[in-house]
Write a protein that holds these residues in place. Structure first.
Motif, PDB file in Angstrom:
ATOM      1  N   VAL A  24      35.506  45.590  44.566  1.00  0.00           N
ATOM      2  CA  VAL A  24      35.835  46.763  43.994  1.00  0.00           C
ATOM      3  C   VAL A  24      35.111  47.067  42.904  1.00  0.00           C
ATOM      4  CG1 VAL A  24      37.497  48.405  43.022  1.00  0.00           C
ATOM      5  CG2 VAL A  24      38.095  46.635  44.736  1.00  0.00           C
ATOM      6  N   ASP A  25      33.663  47.880  42.969  1.00  0.00           N
ATOM      7  CA  ASP A  25      32.908  47.849  41.811  1.00  0.00           C
ATOM      8  C   ASP A  25      32.274  49.249  42.277  1.00  0.00           C
ATOM      9  OD1 ASP A  25      30.431  47.701  40.440  1.00  0.00           O
ATOM     10  OD2 ASP A  25      31.186  45.571  40.061  1.00  0.00           O
ATOM     11  N   GLU A  26      32.051  49.990  41.077  1.00  0.00           N
ATOM     12  CA  GLU A  26      31.321  51.447  41.520  1.00  0.00           C
ATOM     13  C   GLU A  26      29.908  51.012  41.843  1.00  0.00           C
ATOM     14  OE1 GLU A  26      29.936  52.745  37.105  1.00  0.00           O
ATOM     15  OE2 GLU A  26      31.634  53.561  38.037  1.00  0.00           O
ATOM     16  N   SER A  27      29.441  50.125  41.547  1.00  0.00           N
ATOM     17  CA  SER A  27      27.914  49.749  41.898  1.00  0.00           C
ATOM     18  C   SER A  27      27.656  49.098  43.364  1.00  0.00           C
ATOM     19  CB  SER A  27      27.308  48.838  40.900  1.00  0.00           C
ATOM     20  OG  SER A  27      26.058  48.360  41.309  1.00  0.00           O
ATOM     21  N   ALA A  28      27.070  49.824  44.026  1.00  0.00           N
ATOM     22  CA  ALA A  28      26.646  49.079  45.460  1.00  0.00           C
ATOM     23  C   ALA A  28      26.074  48.045  45.167  1.00  0.00           C
ATOM     24  CB  ALA A  28      26.111  50.190  46.534  1.00  0.00           C
ATOM     25  N   VAL A  67      42.048  38.015  48.456  1.00  0.00           N
ATOM     26  CA  VAL A  67      41.631  38.059  47.065  1.00  0.00           C
ATOM     27  C   VAL A  67      40.833  39.203  46.731  1.00  0.00           C
ATOM     28  CG1 VAL A  67      40.195  36.628  45.282  1.00  0.00           C
ATOM     29  CG2 VAL A  67      41.480  35.341  47.169  1.00  0.00           C
ATOM     30  N   VAL A  68      41.057  39.917  45.572  1.00  0.00           N
ATOM     31  CA  VAL A  68      40.232  41.039  45.292  1.00  0.00           C
ATOM     32  C   VAL A  68      39.384  40.762  44.220  1.00  0.00           C
ATOM     33  CG1 VAL A  68      40.361  43.434  44.110  1.00  0.00           C
ATOM     34  CG2 VAL A  68      42.196  42.669  45.766  1.00  0.00           C
ATOM     35  N   LEU A  69      37.851  41.077  44.190  1.00  0.00           N
ATOM     36  CA  LEU A  69      37.041  40.797  43.271  1.00  0.00           C
ATOM     37  C   LEU A  69      36.948  42.180  42.569  1.00  0.00           C
ATOM     38  CD1 LEU A  69      34.639  38.977  45.745  1.00  0.00           C
ATOM     39  CD2 LEU A  69      35.555  37.905  43.533  1.00  0.00           C
ATOM     40  N   ALA A  94      51.238  39.124  46.646  1.00  0.00           N
ATOM     41  CA  ALA A  94      50.710  37.812  47.337  1.00  0.00           C
ATOM     42  C   ALA A  94      48.977  38.246  47.231  1.00  0.00           C
ATOM     43  CB  ALA A  94      50.984  37.920  48.930  1.00  0.00           C
ATOM     44  N   ILE A  95      48.463  38.746  46.107  1.00  0.00           N
ATOM     45  CA  ILE A  95      47.086  38.856  46.141  1.00  0.00           C
ATOM     46  C   ILE A  95      46.522  38.164  45.014  1.00  0.00           C
ATOM     47  CG2 ILE A  95      45.193  40.512  45.698  1.00  0.00           C
ATOM     48  CD1 ILE A  95      46.753  42.787  47.078  1.00  0.00           C
ATOM     49  N   GLY A  96      45.245  37.422  45.071  1.00  0.00           N
ATOM     50  CA  GLY A  96      44.750  36.919  44.092  1.00  0.00           C
ATOM     51  C   GLY A  96      43.782  37.766  43.531  1.00  0.00           C
ATOM     52  N   ILE A  97      43.721  37.979  42.090  1.00  0.00           N
ATOM     53  CA  ILE A  97      42.622  38.869  41.505  1.00  0.00           C
ATOM     54  C   ILE A  97      41.652  38.085  40.433  1.00  0.00           C
ATOM     55  CG2 ILE A  97      42.616  40.706  40.063  1.00  0.00           C
ATOM     56  CD1 ILE A  97      45.489  41.304  40.594  1.00  0.00           C
ATOM     57  N   VAL A  98      40.354  38.510  41.010  1.00  0.00           N
ATOM     58  CA  VAL A  98      39.466  37.792  39.995  1.00  0.00           C
ATOM     59  C   VAL A  98      38.819  39.280  39.308  1.00  0.00           C
ATOM     60  CG1 VAL A  98      36.946  36.759  40.160  1.00  0.00           C
ATOM     61  CG2 VAL A  98      38.927  35.945  41.804  1.00  0.00           C
ATOM     62  N   LEU A  99      38.792  39.006  37.953  1.00  0.00           N
ATOM     63  CA  LEU A  99      38.074  40.191  37.463  1.00  0.00           C
ATOM     64  C   LEU A  99      36.848  39.825  37.051  1.00  0.00           C
ATOM     65  CD1 LEU A  99      38.813  42.942  35.873  1.00  0.00           C
ATOM     66  CD2 LEU A  99      38.963  41.619  33.712  1.00  0.00           C
ATOM     67  N   VAL A 135      37.320  32.333  43.683  1.00  0.00           N
ATOM     68  CA  VAL A 135      37.772  32.747  44.730  1.00  0.00           C
ATOM     69  C   VAL A 135      38.888  31.834  45.053  1.00  0.00           C
ATOM     70  CG1 VAL A 135      37.459  33.175  47.152  1.00  0.00           C
ATOM     71  CG2 VAL A 135      35.946  34.414  45.270  1.00  0.00           C
ATOM     72  N   LEU A 136      38.446  30.650  45.341  1.00  0.00           N
ATOM     73  CA  LEU A 136      39.509  29.459  45.736  1.00  0.00           C
ATOM     74  C   LEU A 136      40.496  29.325  44.796  1.00  0.00           C
ATOM     75  CD1 LEU A 136      37.085  27.073  47.299  1.00  0.00           C
ATOM     76  CD2 LEU A 136      38.500  28.618  48.473  1.00  0.00           C
ATOM     77  N   ARG A 137      40.411  29.488  43.330  1.00  0.00           N
ATOM     78  CA  ARG A 137      41.550  29.315  42.461  1.00  0.00           C
ATOM     79  C   ARG A 137      42.526  30.387  42.582  1.00  0.00           C
ATOM     80  NH1 ARG A 137      43.307  30.947  37.251  1.00  0.00           N
ATOM     81  NH2 ARG A 137      44.256  29.111  36.196  1.00  0.00           N
ATOM     82  N   ALA A 138      41.947  31.600  42.711  1.00  0.00           N
ATOM     83  CA  ALA A 138      42.559  32.755  42.722  1.00  0.00           C
ATOM     84  C   ALA A 138      43.571  32.772  44.118  1.00  0.00           C
ATOM     85  CB  ALA A 138      41.723  34.173  42.718  1.00  0.00           C
ATOM     86  N   HIS A 139      42.993  32.261  45.306  1.00  0.00           N
ATOM     87  CA  HIS A 139      43.730  32.121  46.588  1.00  0.00           C
ATOM     88  C   HIS A 139      44.895  31.132  46.223  1.00  0.00           C
ATOM     89  CE1 HIS A 139      44.457  32.431  50.757  1.00  0.00           C
ATOM     90  NE2 HIS A 139      44.276  31.141  50.825  1.00  0.00           N
TER      91      HIS A 139
END
Length: 160
Positions: A24-28, A67-69, A94-99, A135-139
């Motif tokens: 999820v990022d406004e920048s493609a 996981v959500v980035l 049940a979602i891992g979140i990486v900011l 990602v693996l830590r969040a998961h």
């Protein structure tokens, strides 16, 4: 075996199904960069992406996610408010979140943790290994959270 993976991580992930990742990022450009970093890190994944929180919530209603980035600067709400909404709106959390943020700020990392993020990564100098570990830590944290919630019967507030 992928050259960026340690033998232990490679062995632990070889028979695992691909992770479902949502960027999820406004920048493609930044979404494509995250996807390239995930590939370079040797992660096995299915990919969805959104340009803002509202679009992400629509995707989550239709697709399971591991996981959500999540970018900090989103066009509709900031990443911390989005993370808090994700945590409060899901019974099993049940979602891992990486900011992920372009802002180099240690205080933001602490605020991210309080908002429910599992990992905070700075975009500047981001390497495939950083993304893989994040990602693996969040998961992993997400998996523990769900297991503890199931074992204790506690719902409604995440445990970690």
């Amino acid at each position: 075996m992928h050259p960026n993976l340690s033998p232990l991580v490679a062995a632990a992930t070889v028979n695992q199904p691909p992770l479902s990742l949502h960027a999820v990022d406004e920048s493609a450009f930044d979404r494509a960069r995250l996807r390239r970093l995930c590939h370079a890190a040797g992660l096995r994944f299915r990919w969805q992406e959104a340009s803002g929180a509202a679009e992400m919530m629509e995707l989550l209603a239709e697709h399971a996610v591991d996981v959500v980035l999540l970018d900090y600067f989103l066009p509709d709400i900031d990443g911390l408010a989005c993370a808090a909404r994700l945590r409060s709106g899901r019974e099993d959390h049940a979602i891992g979140i990486v900011l992920v943020s372009g802002r180099a700020d240690d205080e933001l990392g602490a605020r991210a943790s309080l908002a429910g993020c599992d990992v905070y990564l700075q975009k500047s100098g981001l390497k495939p290994d950083d993304v893989r570990k994040g990602v693996l830590r969040a998961h992993f944290v997400q998996t523990i959270r769900v297991t503890l919630s199931t074992l204790t019967g506690r719902r409604g507030r995440y445990l970690m």
